[in-house]
Design a protein around this motif. Structure first.
Motif, PDB file in Angstrom:
ATOM      1  N   THR A   1     -19.891  -1.714  -3.234  1.00  0.00           N
ATOM      2  CA  THR A   1     -20.107  -2.801  -4.187  1.00  0.00           C
ATOM      3  C   THR A   1     -20.848  -3.994  -3.593  1.00  0.00           C
ATOM      4  N   GLY A   2     -20.811  -4.124  -2.270  1.00  0.00           N
ATOM      5  CA  GLY A   2     -21.365  -5.316  -1.632  1.00  0.00           C
ATOM      6  C   GLY A   2     -20.388  -6.468  -1.573  1.00  0.00           C
ATOM      7  N   SER A   3     -19.153  -6.248  -2.014  1.00  0.00           N
ATOM      8  CA  SER A   3     -18.130  -7.290  -1.940  1.00  0.00           C
ATOM      9  C   SER A   3     -17.639  -7.450  -0.510  1.00  0.00           C
ATOM     10  N   LYS A   4     -17.261  -8.670  -0.153  1.00  0.00           N
ATOM     11  CA  LYS A   4     -16.729  -8.892   1.189  1.00  0.00           C
ATOM     12  C   LYS A   4     -15.350  -8.257   1.350  1.00  0.00           C
ATOM     13  N   TYR A   5     -14.577  -8.244   0.266  1.00  0.00           N
ATOM     14  CA  TYR A   5     -13.206  -7.740   0.346  1.00  0.00           C
ATOM     15  C   TYR A   5     -12.921  -6.821  -0.835  1.00  0.00           C
ATOM     16  N   ALA A   6     -12.351  -5.665  -0.549  1.00  0.00           N
ATOM     17  CA  ALA A   6     -11.837  -4.755  -1.566  1.00  0.00           C
ATOM     18  C   ALA A   6     -10.374  -4.493  -1.251  1.00  0.00           C
ATOM     19  N   ILE A   7      -9.527  -4.616  -2.250  1.00  0.00           N
ATOM     20  CA  ILE A   7      -8.090  -4.417  -2.071  1.00  0.00           C
ATOM     21  C   ILE A   7      -7.638  -3.389  -3.095  1.00  0.00           C
ATOM     22  N   THR A   8      -7.183  -2.245  -2.640  1.00  0.00           N
ATOM     23  CA  THR A   8      -6.717  -1.212  -3.559  1.00  0.00           C
ATOM     24  C   THR A   8      -5.334  -1.571  -4.098  1.00  0.00           C
ATOM     25  N   CYS A   9      -5.027  -1.001  -5.257  1.00  0.00           N
ATOM     26  CA  CYS A   9      -3.718  -1.260  -5.868  1.00  0.00           C
ATOM     27  C   CYS A   9      -3.335  -0.092  -6.767  1.00  0.00           C
ATOM     28  N   SER A  10      -2.197  -0.226  -7.412  1.00  0.00           N
ATOM     29  CA  SER A  10      -1.565   0.897  -8.093  1.00  0.00           C
ATOM     30  C   SER A  10      -2.175   1.272  -9.438  1.00  0.00           C
TER      31      SER A  10
ATOM     32  N   ASN B   1      -7.175   1.921   4.318  1.00  0.00           N
ATOM     33  CA  ASN B   1      -8.176   1.067   4.988  1.00  0.00           C
ATOM     34  C   ASN B   1      -9.572   1.670   4.896  1.00  0.00           C
ATOM     35  N   GLU B   2      -9.661   2.989   5.049  1.00  0.00           N
ATOM     36  CA  GLU B   2     -10.958   3.660   4.978  1.00  0.00           C
ATOM     37  C   GLU B   2     -11.570   3.522   3.583  1.00  0.00           C
ATOM     38  N   LEU B   3     -10.739   3.688   2.565  1.00  0.00           N
ATOM     39  CA  LEU B   3     -11.238   3.564   1.195  1.00  0.00           C
ATOM     40  C   LEU B   3     -11.677   2.135   0.911  1.00  0.00           C
ATOM     41  N   GLU B   4     -10.881   1.162   1.332  1.00  0.00           N
ATOM     42  CA  GLU B   4     -11.249  -0.231   1.081  1.00  0.00           C
ATOM     43  C   GLU B   4     -12.566  -0.586   1.762  1.00  0.00           C
ATOM     44  N   ALA B   5     -12.777  -0.085   2.963  1.00  0.00           N
ATOM     45  CA  ALA B   5     -14.051  -0.322   3.652  1.00  0.00           C
ATOM     46  C   ALA B   5     -15.205   0.326   2.899  1.00  0.00           C
ATOM     47  N   ALA B   6     -14.989   1.527   2.381  1.00  0.00           N
ATOM     48  CA  ALA B   6     -16.029   2.232   1.629  1.00  0.00           C
ATOM     49  C   ALA B   6     -16.336   1.525   0.317  1.00  0.00           C
ATOM     50  N   LEU B   7     -15.297   1.003  -0.336  1.00  0.00           N
ATOM     51  CA  LEU B   7     -15.496   0.281  -1.601  1.00  0.00           C
ATOM     52  C   LEU B   7     -16.238  -1.030  -1.370  1.00  0.00           C
ATOM     53  N   GLN B   8     -15.945  -1.711  -0.268  1.00  0.00           N
ATOM     54  CA  GLN B   8     -16.675  -2.929   0.075  1.00  0.00           C
ATOM     55  C   GLN B   8     -18.158  -2.628   0.267  1.00  0.00           C
ATOM     56  N   GLU B   9     -18.435  -1.571   0.995  1.00  0.00           N
ATOM     57  CA  GLU B   9     -19.829  -1.203   1.240  1.00  0.00           C
ATOM     58  C   GLU B   9     -20.515  -0.812  -0.068  1.00  0.00           C
TER      59      GLU B   9
ATOM     60  N   GLY C   1      -4.087  10.366 -10.463  1.00  0.00           N
ATOM     61  CA  GLY C   1      -2.946   9.637 -11.002  1.00  0.00           C
ATOM     62  C   GLY C   1      -3.425   8.248 -11.336  1.00  0.00           C
ATOM     63  N   ASP C   2      -2.556   7.263 -11.208  1.00  0.00           N
ATOM     64  CA  ASP C   2      -2.978   5.884 -11.430  1.00  0.00           C
ATOM     65  C   ASP C   2      -3.515   5.280 -10.139  1.00  0.00           C
ATOM     66  N   GLY C   3      -4.468   4.376 -10.289  1.00  0.00           N
ATOM     67  CA  GLY C   3      -5.018   3.678  -9.137  1.00  0.00           C
ATOM     68  C   GLY C   3      -5.967   2.597  -9.597  1.00  0.00           C
ATOM     69  N   GLY C   4      -6.196   1.612  -8.754  1.00  0.00           N
ATOM     70  CA  GLY C   4      -7.111   0.529  -9.100  1.00  0.00           C
ATOM     71  C   GLY C   4      -7.538  -0.215  -7.854  1.00  0.00           C
ATOM     72  N   ALA C   5      -8.371  -1.240  -8.061  1.00  0.00           N
ATOM     73  CA  ALA C   5      -8.828  -2.057  -6.927  1.00  0.00           C
ATOM     74  C   ALA C   5      -9.284  -3.419  -7.413  1.00  0.00           C
ATOM     75  N   LEU C   6      -9.227  -4.391  -6.512  1.00  0.00           N
ATOM     76  CA  LEU C   6      -9.746  -5.732  -6.759  1.00  0.00           C
ATOM     77  C   LEU C   6     -10.820  -6.039  -5.726  1.00  0.00           C
ATOM     78  N   PHE C   7     -11.775  -6.886  -6.121  1.00  0.00           N
ATOM     79  CA  PHE C   7     -12.902  -7.222  -5.260  1.00  0.00           C
ATOM     80  C   PHE C   7     -13.142  -8.729  -5.318  1.00  0.00           C
ATOM     81  N   THR C   8     -13.405  -9.321  -4.164  1.00  0.00           N
ATOM     82  CA  THR C   8     -13.698 -10.749  -4.127  1.00  0.00           C
ATOM     83  C   THR C   8     -14.467 -11.069  -2.844  1.00  0.00           C
ATOM     84  N   ASP C   9     -15.161 -12.185  -2.851  1.00  0.00           N
ATOM     85  CA  ASP C   9     -15.817 -12.697  -1.643  1.00  0.00           C
ATOM     86  C   ASP C   9     -15.022 -13.822  -1.011  1.00  0.00           C
ATOM     87  N   ASP C  10     -13.891 -14.169  -1.610  1.00  0.00           N
ATOM     88  CA  ASP C  10     -13.062 -15.278  -1.161  1.00  0.00           C
ATOM     89  C   ASP C  10     -11.963 -14.757  -0.238  1.00  0.00           C
TER      90      ASP C  10
END
Length: 364
Positions: free
Chosen positions: A49-58, A39-47, A192-201
């Protein structure tokens, strides 16, 4: 001289104390899956990039897959993309039974040529997936205009461009969904492996969050068919620590690239960055006519090189069923025969760059 291509060891040692503390905190808590650091990382990634939502993934690959699943890509749907990229871009399209429709690239930026996209749009087209290659964002305004005209989604494959800007806006916050990778060798990499998705929807964000945990909306209640696509907490902890220093790393990568440019001058075809863009320099790639011979000679001198990418996707055996032949995308084919990446990281020294450039100049 023996030069390190990515300098991952130095990247760790520079922030060892903070990284070790973060990792040990996760181990002590034993919250290895979906711990608070997610949750902390997703909040930091949102800030960031300016995206409303950041969702981390594998992984970056799973990010692309989840993005297409979220917009309901089905077998037979067409997605327009570039043939000059890592295979994951088109592989994930094919994995869902959809059809990758390739468009040739711009010879200067190596990103998709937006002038060629519209003629490839058909009734089956559901999305455009531009790749922001080597650290530079694709021409998103033109792509988004076409998408709006034809009611298409846009998925930015930003696996190599996290932190780059286009007309002042950050990569991953320029389209329907942005996808990135935190593979260790990326400008911002985990262990290791990691990724994220970003959207305003909000609806897409909720769907992606569910799909990355097997389509669950609550424990053992599954609204969607999903995947096991979570980022583990240890990787989130590493990324949280490294993100603190990321802008400085980008500046240092930029300085390395500018010094390469200065030393090469006009002796070689260097990377081209459009004036409205900034790059994070995931690669520093030059073009060489007799590349393979030069690579062998440079290796003997302790200079590592890489080729991103030696064969465009339309000529790969796994995509033979699409029916493309040699000559279908001449710019991609030309670049794939000439492109060569040099050591690029925040830690490479001017002395090392001088050595690399002087050896190349003496051999071409």
């Amino acid at each position: 001289m023996n030069i390190d291509f990515a300098n991952l060891t130095k990247a760790y040692l520079e922030h060892k104390e903070g990284i070790d503390y973060s990792i040990n905190s996760v181990i002590s808590s034993s919250r290895f899956i979906m711990g608070q650091e997610i949750n902390e990382l997703e909040a930091a990634l949102q800030e960031y990039t300016g995206s409303k939502y950041a969702i981390t993934c594998s992984s970056g690959t799973d990010a692309l897959l989840l993005a297409m699943m979220a917009i309901d890509i089905k077998p037979g749907d067409e997605i327009i993309t570039s043939p000059f990229t890592f295979i994951a871009t088109a592989e994930t399209i094919a994995f869902l039974g959809a059809i990758p429709v390739f468009v040739d690239i711009n010879e200067e930026t190596y990103n998709i040529d937006t002038n060629l996209i519209e003629e490839k749009i058909s009734k089956k087209t559901k999305a455009i997936m531009p790749v922001s290659l080597f650290g530079q964002i694709a021409d998103m305004d033109e792509i988004n205009e076409l998408a709006e005209k034809y009611k298409l989604a846009v998925i930015e494959d930003a696996a190599q461009s996290f932190g780059a800007t286009y007309k002042g806006n950050k990569s991953c916050n320029l389209s329907t969904i942005g996808c990135t990778s935190f593979f260790p060798a990326k400008p911002l990499g985990c262990f290791g492996d990691g990724g994220a998705l970003f959207t305003d929807d909000e609806n897409l964000a909720d769907k992606i969050k569910s799909m990355r945990i097997h389509g669950q909306t609550e424990r053992y209640i599954h609204k969607y068919v999903g995947i096991g696509g979570r980022l583990d907490t240890l990787q989130a902890a590493v990324l949280l620590e490294k993100l603190k220093y990321y802008d400085n790393d980008i500046k240092r990568r930029h300085n390395v690239a500018m010094y390469y440019n200065q030393k090469f001058g006009n002796s070689i075809i260097r990377p081209f960055i459009k004036k409205e863009n900034t790059s994070v320099w995931a690669q520093y790639s030059i073009r060489i006519k007799k590349r393979d011979t030069l690579q062998v000679k440079l290796k003997e001198k302790g200079i590592p090189t890489a080729v991103h990418y030696p064969k465009p996707l339309h000529l790969q055996e796994c995509f033979g069923y699409l029916g493309y032949k040699k000559g279908a995308f001449p710019v991609s084919e030309k670049i794939s025969n000439e492109i060569m990446s040099l050591p690029m990281n925040p830690y490479i020294t001017n002395e090392e760059i001088n050595y690399i450039v002087n050896e190349i100049k003496s051999l071409i």
